[in-house]
Design a protein around this motif. Structure first.
Motif, PDB file in Angstrom:
ATOM      1  N   ARG A 131       0.802  -1.226   0.000  1.00 17.53           N
ATOM      2  CA  ARG A 131       0.000   0.000   0.000  1.00 17.53           C
ATOM      3  C   ARG A 131       0.835   1.276   0.000  1.00 17.53           C
ATOM      4  O   ARG A 131       0.484   2.249  -0.675  1.00 17.53           O
ATOM      5  N   PRO A 132       1.963   1.319   0.737  1.00 24.71           N
ATOM      6  CA  PRO A 132       2.747   2.573   0.727  1.00 24.71           C
ATOM      7  C   PRO A 132       3.307   2.940  -0.645  1.00 24.71           C
ATOM      8  O   PRO A 132       3.721   4.097  -0.846  1.00 24.71           O
ATOM      9  N   MET A 133       3.326   1.998  -1.591  1.00 27.29           N
ATOM     10  CA  MET A 133       3.880   2.303  -2.909  1.00 27.29           C
ATOM     11  C   MET A 133       2.946   3.167  -3.736  1.00 27.29           C
ATOM     12  O   MET A 133       3.374   3.793  -4.711  1.00 27.29           O
ATOM     13  N   LEU A 134       1.671   3.207  -3.355  1.00 26.20           N
ATOM     14  CA  LEU A 134       0.704   3.987  -4.114  1.00 26.20           C
ATOM     15  C   LEU A 134       0.547   5.355  -3.465  1.00 26.20           C
ATOM     16  O   LEU A 134       0.097   5.449  -2.319  1.00 26.20           O
ATOM     17  N   PRO A 135       0.882   6.433  -4.151  1.00 23.80           N
ATOM     18  CA  PRO A 135       0.881   7.772  -3.552  1.00 23.80           C
ATOM     19  C   PRO A 135      -0.509   8.399  -3.482  1.00 23.80           C
ATOM     20  O   PRO A 135      -0.721   9.527  -3.926  1.00 23.80           O
ATOM     21  N   VAL A 136      -1.453   7.661  -2.933  1.00 25.09           N
ATOM     22  CA  VAL A 136      -2.834   8.134  -2.807  1.00 25.09           C
ATOM     23  C   VAL A 136      -3.294   7.826  -1.390  1.00 25.09           C
ATOM     24  O   VAL A 136      -3.020   6.736  -0.864  1.00 25.09           O
ATOM     25  N   ARG A 137      -3.950   8.766  -0.752  1.00 27.56           N
ATOM     26  CA  ARG A 137      -4.434   8.543   0.603  1.00 27.56           C
ATOM     27  C   ARG A 137      -5.378   7.345   0.648  1.00 27.56           C
ATOM     28  O   ARG A 137      -6.246   7.181  -0.220  1.00 27.56           O
ATOM     29  N   ALA A 138      -5.221   6.507   1.660  1.00 27.80           N
ATOM     30  CA  ALA A 138      -6.035   5.303   1.771  1.00 27.80           C
ATOM     31  C   ALA A 138      -7.522   5.629   1.857  1.00 27.80           C
ATOM     32  O   ALA A 138      -8.359   4.909   1.306  1.00 27.80           O
ATOM     33  N   ASP A 139      -7.876   6.724   2.546  1.00 30.92           N
ATOM     34  CA  ASP A 139      -9.291   7.063   2.669  1.00 30.92           C
ATOM     35  C   ASP A 139      -9.879   7.498   1.333  1.00 30.92           C
ATOM     36  O   ASP A 139     -11.064   7.278   1.060  1.00 30.92           O
ATOM     37  N   ALA A 140      -9.051   8.080   0.459  1.00 30.96           N
ATOM     38  CA  ALA A 140      -9.545   8.465  -0.863  1.00 30.96           C
ATOM     39  C   ALA A 140      -9.754   7.234  -1.728  1.00 30.96           C
ATOM     40  O   ALA A 140     -10.761   7.121  -2.442  1.00 30.96           O
ATOM     41  N   LEU A 141      -8.828   6.287  -1.661  1.00 34.09           N
ATOM     42  CA  LEU A 141      -8.924   5.084  -2.476  1.00 34.09           C
ATOM     43  C   LEU A 141     -10.050   4.170  -2.014  1.00 34.09           C
ATOM     44  O   LEU A 141     -10.571   3.363  -2.784  1.00 34.09           O
ATOM     45  N   ARG A 142     -10.459   4.331  -0.760  1.00 34.72           N
ATOM     46  CA  ARG A 142     -11.520   3.492  -0.213  1.00 34.72           C
ATOM     47  C   ARG A 142     -12.792   3.585  -1.058  1.00 34.72           C
ATOM     48  O   ARG A 142     -13.554   2.624  -1.161  1.00 34.72           O
ATOM     49  N   GLY A 143     -13.025   4.730  -1.677  1.00 30.54           N
ATOM     50  CA  GLY A 143     -14.218   4.904  -2.494  1.00 30.54           C
ATOM     51  C   GLY A 143     -14.145   4.193  -3.838  1.00 30.54           C
ATOM     52  O   GLY A 143     -15.145   4.138  -4.561  1.00 30.54           O
ATOM     53  N   LEU A 144     -12.969   3.640  -4.188  1.00 31.65           N
ATOM     54  CA  LEU A 144     -12.818   2.973  -5.481  1.00 31.65           C
ATOM     55  C   LEU A 144     -12.777   1.454  -5.393  1.00 31.65           C
ATOM     56  O   LEU A 144     -12.974   0.774  -6.395  1.00 31.65           O
ATOM     57  N   THR A 145     -12.481   0.917  -4.216  1.00 36.24           N
ATOM     58  CA  THR A 145     -12.287  -0.519  -4.110  1.00 36.24           C
ATOM     59  C   THR A 145     -13.557  -1.281  -4.471  1.00 36.24           C
ATOM     60  O   THR A 145     -14.669  -0.866  -4.156  1.00 36.24           O
ATOM     61  N   ALA A 146     -13.348  -2.412  -5.150  1.00 39.95           N
ATOM     62  CA  ALA A 146     -14.403  -3.333  -5.598  1.00 39.95           C
ATOM     63  C   ALA A 146     -15.265  -2.765  -6.718  1.00 39.95           C
ATOM     64  O   ALA A 146     -16.248  -3.386  -7.108  1.00 39.95           O
ATOM     65  N   GLN A 147     -14.914  -1.623  -7.247  1.00 43.11           N
ATOM     66  CA  GLN A 147     -15.657  -1.098  -8.386  1.00 43.11           C
ATOM     67  C   GLN A 147     -15.146  -1.721  -9.681  1.00 43.11           C
ATOM     68  O   GLN A 147     -13.967  -2.039  -9.813  1.00 43.11           O
ATOM     69  N   ARG A 148     -16.036  -1.905 -10.631  1.00 37.34           N
ATOM     70  CA  ARG A 148     -15.665  -2.421 -11.941  1.00 37.34           C
ATOM     71  C   ARG A 148     -15.012  -1.303 -12.754  1.00 37.34           C
ATOM     72  O   ARG A 148     -15.545  -0.206 -12.864  1.00 37.34           O
ATOM     73  N   ILE A 149     -13.841  -1.592 -13.299  1.00 38.67           N
ATOM     74  CA  ILE A 149     -13.121  -0.641 -14.138  1.00 38.67           C
ATOM     75  C   ILE A 149     -12.969  -1.279 -15.517  1.00 38.67           C
ATOM     76  O   ILE A 149     -12.321  -2.314 -15.659  1.00 38.67           O
ATOM     77  N   THR A 150     -13.571  -0.687 -16.502  1.00 39.79           N
ATOM     78  CA  THR A 150     -13.488  -1.256 -17.847  1.00 39.79           C
ATOM     79  C   THR A 150     -12.140  -0.914 -18.481  1.00 39.79           C
ATOM     80  O   THR A 150     -11.516   0.086 -18.134  1.00 39.79           O
ATOM     81  N   ALA A 151     -11.723  -1.760 -19.409  1.00 38.31           N
ATOM     82  CA  ALA A 151     -10.446  -1.559 -20.090  1.00 38.31           C
ATOM     83  C   ALA A 151     -10.659  -1.120 -21.532  1.00 38.31           C
ATOM     84  O   ALA A 151      -9.804  -1.332 -22.387  1.00 38.31           O
ATOM     85  N   ASP A 152     -11.820  -0.497 -21.796  1.00 35.97           N
ATOM     86  CA  ASP A 152     -12.116  -0.084 -23.178  1.00 35.97           C
ATOM     87  C   ASP A 152     -11.827   1.386 -23.433  1.00 35.97           C
ATOM     88  O   ASP A 152     -12.174   1.929 -24.473  1.00 35.97           O
ATOM     89  N   GLY A 153     -11.190   2.043 -22.481  1.00 41.19           N
ATOM     90  CA  GLY A 153     -10.857   3.448 -22.675  1.00 41.19           C
ATOM     91  C   GLY A 153     -10.057   3.988 -21.514  1.00 41.19           C
ATOM     92  O   GLY A 153      -9.983   3.367 -20.446  1.00 41.19           O
ATOM     93  N   GLY A 154      -9.444   5.142 -21.707  1.00 43.71           N
ATOM     94  CA  GLY A 154      -8.672   5.760 -20.645  1.00 43.71           C
ATOM     95  C   GLY A 154      -7.461   4.927 -20.251  1.00 43.71           C
ATOM     96  O   GLY A 154      -6.945   4.122 -21.030  1.00 43.71           O
TER      97      GLY A 154
END
Length: 320
Positions: A131-154
């Motif tokens: 986790r320390p390797m990712l330069p993003v606050r853990a509380d901010a990333l908490r809102g993204l976990t388990a979400q589906r991320i498509t690989a068709d763009g971005g």
């Protein structure tokens, strides 16, 4: 080091027990149950890319869970990035539940309970990074976990093929290029997370700017000329406003840059593939050209000199 787990030569009635026993050596603190009455089958290849753990898995229907009790018993502190290659899965964490289809990505935090449910035969690639390797606050990333991320763009359209390619390499990932490959993987995940936060998390203009500034710094840590002035100019903001952004998080611009550079150095010093690289070269790689100053900063941050840190880290069994 590459680890192979397979049920091919195991008696049908013993396959699942064999699988769970061998996989428990790779993934700690998981409860695994089969979801089919047919004889189980599974194959997995796991290796280390520096401090990252990469696994390519194909198996029959099953569910893996990390419960509150298992979290308390196993001190794992990783972000797990999953790429679904075949079949479907249901991922759940913090009440968020998403269905992943081939090509989809998701991120989980192993410091909290989560589960993956595979109701059919499946193939997946999993990459775990501290986790320390990712330069993003853990509380901010908490809102993204388990979400589906498509690989068709971005950025997802880059991360998906990258993980697929890593998983398909049968010769392993070692040697002088390991550190660069690890850095590339972490940078891509950072870009993916930054993009998703900008899209999905309501934020103030200040928070949005902070995300952009951190991403900018992360890609330029190796540049010894990186300064608050160059950062402010690149983002069209004043030096005073830049300082205000970091002050709101109880840090400074220079302090953040120094911390991230030292973390990168500590990471490189822990990798056996870079064991012969002079410490001065490790520091210079991350923009720290004054060896004596680097040694003082490192000792202040980690409580020991870079040389002692490397000796201890390698003795404790680092990644290769």
């Amino acid at each position: 080091m590459r680890t192979i787990v397979t049920t091919e030569s195991v008696a049908r009635t013993e396959r699942f027990d064999h699988w769970t026993f061998e996989m428990s050596k790779v993934f700690h603190g998981l409860d695994t149950v089969p979801l089919s009455r047919t004889p189980f089958h599974g194959n997995a290849a796991t290796e280390e890319i520096g401090l990252l753990h990469l696994s390519s898995i194909s198996a029959g229907p099953l569910r893996v869970r990390r419960t509150e009790q298992l979290v308390a018993r196993h001190d794992d502190d990783f972000y797990k990035v999953a790429l679904q290659l075949a079949g479907t899965s249901m991922v759940e964490q913090d009440g968020v539940r998403s269905t992943l289809r081939p090509g989809d990505l998701t991120i989980c935090d192993t410091s909290r309970p989560y589960s993956f449910t595979y109701t059919t035969d499946f193939r997946t690639v999993l990459m775990a990074l501290p986790r320390p390797m990712l330069p993003v606050r853990a509380d901010a990333l908490r809102g993204l976990t388990a979400q589906r991320i498509t690989a068709d763009g971005g950025v997802g359209a880059i991360v998906g093929p990258f993980l697929r390619s890593l998983g398909e390499q049968s010769h392993g990932h070692a040697g002088p290029a390991t550190g660069s490959l690890m850095d590339g993987a972490v940078s891509l995940v950072t870009a993916l997370v930054t993009e998703r936060l900008a899209r999905t998390v309501p934020s103030t203009p200040q928070e949005a700017m902070m995300l952009r500034v951190r991403a900018y710094i992360e890609t330029r840590l190796s540049d010894p000329t990186l300064t608050p002035d160059s950062i402010a100019e690149a983002h069209g903001i004043s030096r005073r406003y830049l300082f205000k952004l970091f002050a709101s998080e109880d840090t400074t611009v220079s302090g953040w840059i120094r911390m991230r550079r030292l973390e990168r150095c500590a990471r490189d010093l822990s990798v056996t593939g870079a064991a012969e690289r002079p410490i001065s070269m490790v520091a210079a790689r991350w923009g720290l050209l004054d060896c004596r100053h680097f040694s003082r900063q490192f000792k202040a941050a980690y409580g020991e000199t870079p040389r002692d840190f490397r000796r201890r880290a390698l003795a404790d069994g680092p990644g290769s």
